[in-house]
Design a protein around this motif. Structure first.
Motif, PDB file in Angstrom:
ATOM      1  N   GLU A 107       0.879  -1.164   0.000  1.00 57.42           N
ATOM      2  CA  GLU A 107       0.000   0.000   0.000  1.00 57.42           C
ATOM      3  C   GLU A 107       0.921   1.219   0.000  1.00 57.42           C
ATOM      4  OE1 GLU A 107      -3.094  -0.855   3.294  1.00 57.42           O
ATOM      5  OE2 GLU A 107      -1.687  -2.517   3.295  1.00 57.42           O
ATOM      6  N   VAL A 108       0.601   2.198  -0.792  1.00 56.96           N
ATOM      7  CA  VAL A 108       1.466   3.375  -0.888  1.00 56.96           C
ATOM      8  C   VAL A 108       0.615   4.628  -0.628  1.00 56.96           C
ATOM      9  CG1 VAL A 108       3.042   4.673  -2.378  1.00 56.96           C
ATOM     10  CG2 VAL A 108       2.872   2.183  -2.631  1.00 56.96           C
ATOM     11  N   ILE A 109       1.067   5.420   0.302  1.00 55.46           N
ATOM     12  CA  ILE A 109       0.286   6.618   0.678  1.00 55.46           C
ATOM     13  C   ILE A 109       1.198   7.844   0.631  1.00 55.46           C
ATOM     14  CG2 ILE A 109      -1.166   7.679   2.458  1.00 55.46           C
ATOM     15  CD1 ILE A 109      -1.552   4.803   3.620  1.00 55.46           C
ATOM     16  N   THR A 110       0.841   8.803  -0.187  1.00 52.88           N
ATOM     17  CA  THR A 110       1.644  10.030  -0.272  1.00 52.88           C
ATOM     18  C   THR A 110       1.368  10.925   0.946  1.00 52.88           C
ATOM     19  OG1 THR A 110      -0.108  10.999  -1.604  1.00 52.88           O
ATOM     20  CG2 THR A 110       1.786  10.095  -2.800  1.00 52.88           C
ATOM     21  N   HIS A 111       2.281  11.825   1.201  1.00 55.34           N
ATOM     22  CA  HIS A 111       2.102  12.698   2.371  1.00 55.34           C
ATOM     23  C   HIS A 111       0.944  13.678   2.155  1.00 55.34           C
ATOM     24  CE1 HIS A 111       3.101  16.261   4.982  1.00 55.34           C
ATOM     25  NE2 HIS A 111       2.974  15.262   5.826  1.00 55.34           N
ATOM     26  N   ARG A 112       0.180  13.889   3.178  1.00 59.79           N
ATOM     27  CA  ARG A 112      -0.903  14.862   3.185  1.00 59.79           C
ATOM     28  C   ARG A 112      -1.042  15.391   4.600  1.00 59.79           C
ATOM     29  NH1 ARG A 112      -4.539  11.231   0.920  1.00 59.79           N
ATOM     30  NH2 ARG A 112      -2.793  11.025  -0.515  1.00 59.79           N
ATOM     31  N   TYR A 113      -1.604  16.547   4.751  1.00 58.08           N
ATOM     32  CA  TYR A 113      -1.788  17.090   6.101  1.00 58.08           C
ATOM     33  C   TYR A 113      -3.020  17.982   6.145  1.00 58.08           C
ATOM     34  CZ  TYR A 113       0.183  21.394   4.205  1.00 58.08           C
ATOM     35  OH  TYR A 113       0.402  22.524   3.443  1.00 58.08           O
ATOM     36  N   THR A 114      -3.578  18.103   7.338  1.00 58.62           N
ATOM     37  CA  THR A 114      -4.700  19.017   7.543  1.00 58.62           C
ATOM     38  C   THR A 114      -4.144  20.276   8.218  1.00 58.62           C
ATOM     39  OG1 THR A 114      -5.149  18.178   9.752  1.00 58.62           O
ATOM     40  CG2 THR A 114      -6.297  17.090   7.927  1.00 58.62           C
ATOM     41  N   GLU A 115      -4.921  21.330   8.204  1.00 63.11           N
ATOM     42  CA  GLU A 115      -4.509  22.577   8.885  1.00 63.11           C
ATOM     43  C   GLU A 115      -4.317  22.319  10.378  1.00 63.11           C
ATOM     44  OE1 GLU A 115      -3.552  25.416   7.910  1.00 63.11           O
ATOM     45  OE2 GLU A 115      -4.032  25.202   5.793  1.00 63.11           O
ATOM     46  N   TRP A 130     -11.166  18.318  -0.335  1.00 60.24           N
ATOM     47  CA  TRP A 130     -12.133  18.094   0.740  1.00 60.24           C
ATOM     48  C   TRP A 130     -12.262  16.604   1.028  1.00 60.24           C
ATOM     49  CZ3 TRP A 130     -13.727  21.483   4.065  1.00 60.24           C
ATOM     50  CH2 TRP A 130     -13.752  22.829   3.705  1.00 60.24           C
ATOM     51  N   GLY A 131     -12.377  16.254   2.302  1.00 62.13           N
ATOM     52  CA  GLY A 131     -12.541  14.853   2.673  1.00 62.13           C
ATOM     53  C   GLY A 131     -13.987  14.581   3.044  1.00 62.13           C
ATOM     54  N   GLN A 132     -14.283  13.315   3.356  1.00 59.16           N
ATOM     55  CA  GLN A 132     -15.673  12.944   3.640  1.00 59.16           C
ATOM     56  C   GLN A 132     -16.146  13.401   5.017  1.00 59.16           C
ATOM     57  OE1 GLN A 132     -16.204   8.727   4.294  1.00 59.16           O
ATOM     58  NE2 GLN A 132     -14.007   8.368   4.260  1.00 59.16           N
ATOM     59  N   PHE A 133     -15.230  13.835   5.884  1.00 56.60           N
ATOM     60  CA  PHE A 133     -15.651  14.197   7.246  1.00 56.60           C
ATOM     61  C   PHE A 133     -15.766  15.708   7.454  1.00 56.60           C
ATOM     62  CE2 PHE A 133     -13.376  10.091   7.627  1.00 56.60           C
ATOM     63  CZ  PHE A 133     -14.491   9.315   7.935  1.00 56.60           C
ATOM     64  N   GLY A 134     -15.901  16.454   6.377  1.00 56.96           N
ATOM     65  CA  GLY A 134     -16.152  17.879   6.493  1.00 56.96           C
ATOM     66  C   GLY A 134     -14.907  18.723   6.654  1.00 56.96           C
ATOM     67  N   TYR A 135     -13.737  18.144   6.529  1.00 55.95           N
ATOM     68  CA  TYR A 135     -12.523  18.953   6.527  1.00 55.95           C
ATOM     69  C   TYR A 135     -11.636  18.455   5.401  1.00 55.95           C
ATOM     70  CZ  TYR A 135     -10.595  14.965   9.062  1.00 55.95           C
ATOM     71  OH  TYR A 135     -10.216  13.708   9.427  1.00 55.95           O
ATOM     72  N   GLY A 136     -10.697  19.291   5.021  1.00 55.87           N
ATOM     73  CA  GLY A 136      -9.897  18.943   3.852  1.00 55.87           C
ATOM     74  C   GLY A 136      -8.437  18.702   4.182  1.00 55.87           C
ATOM     75  N   LYS A 137      -7.729  18.185   3.192  1.00 55.79           N
ATOM     76  CA  LYS A 137      -6.309  17.892   3.361  1.00 55.79           C
ATOM     77  C   LYS A 137      -5.525  18.515   2.228  1.00 55.79           C
ATOM     78  CE  LYS A 137      -7.142  13.516   5.555  1.00 55.79           C
ATOM     79  NZ  LYS A 137      -6.899  12.132   5.693  1.00 55.79           N
ATOM     80  N   TRP A 138      -4.278  18.821   2.523  1.00 58.62           N
ATOM     81  CA  TRP A 138      -3.369  19.301   1.487  1.00 58.62           C
ATOM     82  C   TRP A 138      -2.589  18.111   0.951  1.00 58.62           C
ATOM     83  CZ3 TRP A 138      -3.713  24.142  -0.390  1.00 58.62           C
ATOM     84  CH2 TRP A 138      -4.426  25.061   0.378  1.00 58.62           C
ATOM     85  N   ILE A 139      -2.892  17.758  -0.288  1.00 57.79           N
ATOM     86  CA  ILE A 139      -2.236  16.602  -0.905  1.00 57.79           C
ATOM     87  C   ILE A 139      -1.308  17.102  -2.026  1.00 57.79           C
ATOM     88  CG2 ILE A 139      -4.212  15.115  -0.382  1.00 57.79           C
ATOM     89  CD1 ILE A 139      -5.012  15.316  -3.327  1.00 57.79           C
ATOM     90  N   TYR A 140      -0.528  16.211  -2.589  1.00 56.75           N
ATOM     91  CA  TYR A 140       0.330  16.617  -3.704  1.00 56.75           C
ATOM     92  C   TYR A 140      -0.524  16.988  -4.921  1.00 56.75           C
ATOM     93  CZ  TYR A 140       4.814  15.469  -1.571  1.00 56.75           C
ATOM     94  OH  TYR A 140       5.924  15.474  -0.770  1.00 56.75           O
ATOM     95  N   LYS A 141       0.019  17.840  -5.770  1.00 62.21           N
ATOM     96  CA  LYS A 141      -0.703  18.264  -6.976  1.00 62.21           C
ATOM     97  C   LYS A 141      -0.888  17.075  -7.917  1.00 62.21           C
ATOM     98  CE  LYS A 141       0.575  23.052  -6.824  1.00 62.21           C
ATOM     99  NZ  LYS A 141       1.436  24.138  -7.255  1.00 62.21           N
ATOM    100  N   PRO A 142      -1.938  17.124  -8.774  1.00 65.40           N
ATOM    101  CA  PRO A 142      -2.239  15.960  -9.629  1.00 65.40           C
ATOM    102  C   PRO A 142      -1.041  15.484 -10.447  1.00 65.40           C
ATOM    103  CG  PRO A 142      -3.982  17.585  -9.788  1.00 65.40           C
ATOM    104  CD  PRO A 142      -2.915  18.206  -8.940  1.00 65.40           C
ATOM    105  N   GLU A 143      -0.245  16.422 -10.982  1.00 63.99           N
ATOM    106  CA  GLU A 143       0.881  15.970 -11.822  1.00 63.99           C
ATOM    107  C   GLU A 143       1.940  15.252 -10.966  1.00 63.99           C
ATOM    108  OE1 GLU A 143      -0.258  19.028 -11.424  1.00 63.99           O
ATOM    109  OE2 GLU A 143       1.318  20.549 -11.277  1.00 63.99           O
ATOM    110  N   ASP A 144       2.087  15.699  -9.710  1.00 61.84           N
ATOM    111  CA  ASP A 144       3.045  15.017  -8.812  1.00 61.84           C
ATOM    112  C   ASP A 144       2.514  13.635  -8.417  1.00 61.84           C
ATOM    113  OD1 ASP A 144       4.810  17.112  -8.881  1.00 61.84           O
ATOM    114  OD2 ASP A 144       3.908  18.116  -7.157  1.00 61.84           O
TER     115      ASP A 144
END
Ligand code: SF4
Length: 337
Positions: A264-272, A298-312
């Motif tokens: 399983e591979v998960i890229t880094h993401r973070y919330t505020e 935006w995530g399913q629980f009403g808050y969002g995450k900063w993920i890598y850009k689509p091209e990355d």
């Protein structure tokens, strides 16, 4: 093994044979043992979150699990089944930093048998195969020498026709698990990363070589083995270093004969919220959390995450898909997100 600065016993813990046994053993070893008058452990009144964090991480609370309402654990399992809460590790990006807030201490339970009795109720209620995750609120391996929660769970699930257990770890003290008759009802996954990332951000965890050696032993003991490569960071030299990690896995498992190994591979993401907490607890953090380089989702629980850009993301997906589907041993790539 986790060697905390203090062992705190909640009062009811001593009513359980394991609680009393641990208390007597640690006291006879002249460890710093504290028995609370109440059932709820209360830490010293420390002021800053940073102080509370480090104090909590050096404190093992021996406790009785009282809540038997298992939370949902989709998509990795049907239910969370915590055999411990909190973790001695101090990974800067750990989800527990946000989840446990100002109570980051490590808690191990002396009543695993009662927890397992409730797992059985969930299995019976569903009436079909039910998967339980043992590491949803902790890394349970460092406290295993105290409460043996994993060993008891693995043995228990070995006898369940419709129950399956799994956990993930960044540690390597797997020896006591190797000779358990697990009956293929437990999956064990190792969370790994490049040496640079482990050195920079995964404080107080096992080194990569130790994790991979432990994984090999677990696979050879017949457990279903998996790796989670996470969080993946795109830093200077990331391709070269993740390639070195893949090469090391190929060298270690090239003659592996115990079936497929999952990835399983998960890229880094973070919330505020996580960013704010990380900066409070690790004021010197070098974790890359620059919004300019990320996309908000935006995530399913009403808050969002900063993920890598689509091209990355595409680049990371291409990199790992190409490699993890062409390893020198049998693999199943579950997802890259
Ligand atoms: Fe969190 Fe896992 Fe690190 Fe423990 S080892 S601090 S649970 S990320």
């Amino acid at each position: 093994m986790f060697v905390p600065k203090r062992y705190v016993f909640e009062r009811d813990t001593l009513d359980y044979p394991l609680g009393q046994e641990l208390h007597d053993q640690l006291t006879s070893q002249n460890k710093n043992v504290i028995v609370l008058k109440s059932n709820r452990a209360v830490l010293d009144k420390l002021t800053s979150l940073e102080e509370k964090f480090h104090y909590g991480k050096e404190t093992l609370i021996l406790s009785v699990r009282r809540s038997f309402k298992f939370m949902s654990c989709r998509p990795s399992a049907h239910y969370q089944m915590p055999v411990a809460t909190g973790c001695m590790g101090r990974c800067e990006y750990c989800y527990l930093n946000t989840q446990l807030g100002d109570k980051p201490y490590v808690r191990a339970y002396v009543n695993t048998e009662e927890i397992l009795d409730h797992a059985k109720k969930y299995i019976d209620k569903r009436g079909k195969m039910t998967l339980f995750e043992g590491a949803s609120t902790s890394d349970p391996l460092p406290v295993e020498p105290y409460t043996h929660g994993l060993e008891k769970s693995i043995k228990y699930f070995a006898d369940q026709d419709q129950g399956h257990f799994r956990f993930v770890t960044k540690y390597s003290n797997v020896e006591p698990l190797l000779n358990i008759d697990h009956n293929n009802h437990t999956d064990i996954r190792f969370s790994i990363n490049t040496n640079s990332i482990i050195d920079a951000y995964e404080h107080y965890t096992s080194k990569l070589d130790l994790r991979i050696n432990a994984a090999k032993k677990i696979g050879d003991a017949g457990y279903q083995l998996g790796f989670i490569i996470a969080p993946v960071f795109m830093y200077d030299g990331w391709r070269k270093e993740y390639q070195a990690l893949i090469d090391q896995l190929n060298r270690t498992f090239k003659d592996y004969k115990h079936g497929k190994i999952t990835f399983e591979v998960i890229t880094h993401r973070y919330t505020e919220r996580a960013k704010k907490r990380i900066e409070e607890v690790f004021p010197e953090t070098g974790l890359p959390m620059d919004k300019e380089e990320r996309k908000f989702k935006w995530g399913q629980f009403g808050y969002g995450k900063w993920i890598y850009k689509p091209e990355d993301m595409d680049e990371v997906k291409e990199f790992f898909t190409e490699r993890l589907t062409n390893m020198d041993f049998e693999t199943e790539l579950k997802y890259i997100v």
